[in-house]
Design an enzyme around this catalytic site. Structure first.
Site, short mmCIF file in Angstrom:
data_model
loop_
_atom_site.label_atom_id
_atom_site.label_comp_id
_atom_site.label_asym_id
_atom_site.label_seq_id
_atom_site.Cartn_x
_atom_site.Cartn_y
_atom_site.Cartn_z
N CYS A 73 0.57 -0.73 0.36
CA CYS A 73 -0.18 0.10 -0.29
C CYS A 73 0.84 1.60 0.33
O CYS A 73 1.92 1.19 -1.19
CB CYS A 73 -0.94 -0.17 1.32
SG CYS A 73 -2.30 1.08 0.85
N HIS A 161 -3.99 -4.90 0.86
CA HIS A 161 -2.68 -5.85 2.27
C HIS A 161 -2.93 -7.32 1.87
O HIS A 161 -4.05 -7.56 2.56
CB HIS A 161 -4.33 -5.26 3.35
CG HIS A 161 -3.54 -3.59 3.30
ND1 HIS A 161 -2.39 -3.62 3.95
CD2 HIS A 161 -4.25 -3.01 3.42
CE1 HIS A 161 -2.24 -2.36 3.91
NE2 HIS A 161 -3.29 -1.88 3.01
N GLU A 163 -1.47 -9.10 4.59
CA GLU A 163 -1.36 -9.30 5.85
C GLU A 163 -2.81 -9.90 6.35
O GLU A 163 -3.05 -10.29 7.56
CB GLU A 163 -0.63 -8.81 6.19
CG GLU A 163 -0.61 -7.10 6.49
CD GLU A 163 -1.31 -6.18 5.83
OE1 GLU A 163 -0.52 -5.56 5.81
OE2 GLU A 163 -1.24 -6.44 4.41
#
Length: 185
Positions: A73, A161, A163
Site C-alpha cells: 500500500c 494488504h 496480511e
C-alpha cells in the site's frame, strides 16, 4: 535462516505483516521507519502501509540496501514516488474488497495468484504512473496499477494488504517474497 525486517510506516496492519512472516518461520522484526538502514541486517525488507507520505521517515533509504523490497500500500506508493513514478488520489477512495486481475503469470511475487484473486485494499492514494524499469503485474476495475515489479532490482509493490484475513491468497504473497529473498542471497 532468512531475515526480513518490516519497516513500520505507522500503518494499522504492520503487526499483521510481521506475524504473517513469523508464521512462515522467518526471522523477522519490526523496525521504526526512522531507523537508519545501515543498522539493519536483513535479507529482505517489507515497507509497511501507513497513513500518509509525510510520515515515511527514512523508508526510502531502504531501497538502497541491495536486498529485495516489498512495498505494501503506502510502501508501494513510496517506491513509485522515490523512483520517478507518480502517485495521486484514487477515484474510489477507502477500503474495499476488490477482484484483482494478475497480468503476468511469470511474476515471482504475484504470478502464482493468476488469473485473479480477491484482495482487501485501500485506494485513497494509488500509483498512477510506473517508475522506469517497472511493469504493471496486476490491475482491477477501480485501480489501474494494483501491483508492480522491477525484477532486475528486486523491487515489488502491491496496493492491497496481503496480511489481512479478507485477502484470499495473502500468505502466498509472503511465501513468494520469501522465495525471492532466498534466491537473492
Amino acid at each position: 535462516m532468512t531475515r526480513i525486517v518490516v519497516v513500520d510506516n505507522h500503518g494499522q496492519f504492520t503487526h499483521l505483516e510481521h506475524r504473517a512472516l513469523r508464521d512462515l518461520g522467518v526471522d523477522t522484526e519490526i523496525v521504526d521507519n526512522d531507523t537508519p538502514p545501515e543498522r539493519v541486517d536483513a535479507d529482505g525488507v517489507v515497507l509497511s502501509g501507513g497513513p500518509d507520505m509525510d510520515r515515511i521517515g527514512r523508508s526510502a533509504d531502504y531501497l538502497d540496501l541491495d536486498v529485495p523490497v516489498l512495498g505494501i500500500c503506502l510502501g508501494m506508493q513510496l517506491i513509485a514516488a522515490e523512483l520517478g513514478g507518480r502517485v495521486d488520489s484514487g477515484d474510489y477512495g477507502g477500503y474495499a474488497d476488490v477482484t484483482v486481475e494478475i497480468e503476468d503469470e511469470d511474476d515471482p511475487l504475484v504470478g502464482s495468484l493468476a488469473p485473479e484473486t480477491r484482495v482487501w485494499a485501500s485506494h485513497a492514494d494509488e500509483v498512477k504512473d510506473l517508475p522506469e524499469g517497472f511493469v504493471r503485474t496486476a490491475k482491477s476495475d477501480i485501480c489501474g496499477i494494483e501491483a508492480m515489479s522491477d525484477t532486475d532490482c528486486d523491487l515489488y509493490g502491491v496496493q492491497w494488504h496481503p496480511e489481512v484475513a479478507h485477502t484470499e491468497e495473502g500468505e502466498a504473497v509472503f511465501e513468494n517474497f520469501l522465495a525471492i529473498c532466498d534466491a537473492a542471497e
